[in-house]
Write an enzyme that holds these catalytic residues in place. Structure first.
Site, PDB file in Angstrom:
ATOM      1  N   TYR A 180      -4.073   2.212   0.515  1.00 32.16           N
ATOM      2  CA  TYR A 180      -4.153   0.969   1.289  1.00 32.16           C
ATOM      3  C   TYR A 180      -4.825   1.228   2.642  1.00 32.16           C
ATOM      4  O   TYR A 180      -5.740   0.510   3.042  1.00 32.16           O
ATOM      5  CB  TYR A 180      -2.759   0.366   1.476  1.00 32.16           C
ATOM      6  CG  TYR A 180      -2.749  -0.815   2.407  1.00 32.16           C
ATOM      7  CD1 TYR A 180      -3.333  -2.020   2.043  1.00 32.16           C
ATOM      8  CD2 TYR A 180      -2.164  -0.730   3.672  1.00 32.16           C
ATOM      9  CE1 TYR A 180      -3.348  -3.109   2.907  1.00 32.16           C
ATOM     10  CE2 TYR A 180      -2.160  -1.811   4.537  1.00 32.16           C
ATOM     11  CZ  TYR A 180      -2.756  -2.991   4.150  1.00 32.16           C
ATOM     12  OH  TYR A 180      -2.771  -4.061   5.016  1.00 32.16           O
ATOM     13  N   GLU A 215       1.832 -11.152   4.174  1.00 32.80           N
ATOM     14  CA  GLU A 215       2.341 -10.942   5.530  1.00 32.80           C
ATOM     15  C   GLU A 215       3.453 -11.926   5.884  1.00 32.80           C
ATOM     16  O   GLU A 215       4.376 -11.570   6.608  1.00 32.80           O
ATOM     17  CB  GLU A 215       1.192 -10.991   6.536  1.00 32.80           C
ATOM     18  CG  GLU A 215       0.392  -9.703   6.489  1.00 32.80           C
ATOM     19  CD  GLU A 215      -1.087  -9.862   6.686  1.00 32.80           C
ATOM     20  OE1 GLU A 215      -1.559 -10.990   6.921  1.00 32.80           O
ATOM     21  OE2 GLU A 215      -1.785  -8.842   6.582  1.00 32.80           O
ATOM     22  N   TRP A 268       6.253  -3.273   5.760  1.00 35.69           N
ATOM     23  CA  TRP A 268       5.028  -3.533   5.003  1.00 35.69           C
ATOM     24  C   TRP A 268       5.051  -2.756   3.691  1.00 35.69           C
ATOM     25  O   TRP A 268       4.583  -3.226   2.666  1.00 35.69           O
ATOM     26  CB  TRP A 268       3.792  -3.182   5.830  1.00 35.69           C
ATOM     27  CG  TRP A 268       2.530  -3.398   5.042  1.00 35.69           C
ATOM     28  CD1 TRP A 268       1.648  -2.450   4.643  1.00 35.69           C
ATOM     29  CD2 TRP A 268       2.032  -4.642   4.522  1.00 35.69           C
ATOM     30  NE1 TRP A 268       0.635  -3.030   3.910  1.00 35.69           N
ATOM     31  CE2 TRP A 268       0.851  -4.379   3.826  1.00 35.69           C
ATOM     32  CE3 TRP A 268       2.481  -5.970   4.579  1.00 35.69           C
ATOM     33  CZ2 TRP A 268       0.099  -5.372   3.192  1.00 35.69           C
ATOM     34  CZ3 TRP A 268       1.741  -6.956   3.945  1.00 35.69           C
ATOM     35  CH2 TRP A 268       0.563  -6.642   3.267  1.00 35.69           C
TER      36      TRP A 268
END
Length: 187
Positions: A18, A40, A48
């Site tokens: 990522y 988000e 996250w």
């Protein structure tokens, strides 16, 4: 020779991929922008990494983040999402996703694309912050404050200033890679 990455990156392969391939890379297509807004908004209050691990489940549950489909979800689909253990089962965030899909299309209609709207907050170019230490990374900025305020005025939910700054980082509106990170000049 060891590759130098941002300090927040763990040894997890998913996180490394990522960071190296997505985070901070400018995103201009509305579909990907919407995906990040959804992810988000679900991340609010969570890590996250929790969301990243569930990303493929979110993708399957939310019709590949097709905002046109999401905007028309019926009560049965909403109930099935509430029962889906592969995603974060927060009713308010699920309802906000449907609402945000509807608002997203309103912004597209007004500006021609959501990308034109959101990138307008940074004059359509990445802001390079020249971050030397993870301690120097901000959680919000005047721009994320203004963006969140405007989104709220337009009826969006779960997209406050901190969430929007994370979005700006993820989609390359700001470059918060550490200056020592191999990705700093890459995107």
């Amino acid at each position: 020779m060891e590759i130098k990455r941002c300090d927040w990156v763990t040894n997890d392969e998913l996180y490394i991929k990522y960071h190296d391939e997505e985070w901070g890379k400018p995103v201009y297509d509305d579909e990907t922008i919407f995906e990040f807004l959804v992810l988000e908004s679900f991340q609010a209050g969570l890590s996250w990494f929790t969301i990243l691990k569930k990303r493929e489940n979110f993708r399957a549950a939310f019709d590949q983040f097709n905002y046109k489909k999401i905007a028309n979800y019926n009560p049965e689909k909403l109930e099935s999402l509430m029962q889906d253990a592969g995603i974060v089962r927060n009713k308010l965030k699920i309802l906000a996703t449907v609402n945000n899909a509807q608002r997203f299309m309103e912004v597209q209609k007004e500006f021609g694309s959501f990308s034109k709207y959101i990138w307008g907050f940074v004059n359509h170019k990445t802001i390079n912050n020249k971050v030397k230490s993870i301690k120097d990374v901000q959680a919000t900025t005047d721009i994320s404050d203004a963006l969140a305020k405007d989104l709220k005025k337009r009826g969006f939910k779960f997209l406050g200033s901190t969430v929007m700054y994370a979005h700006m980082q993820a989609t390359g509106m700001v470059n918060d890679h550490l200056t020592t990170c191999f990705c700093y000049n890459k995107h």
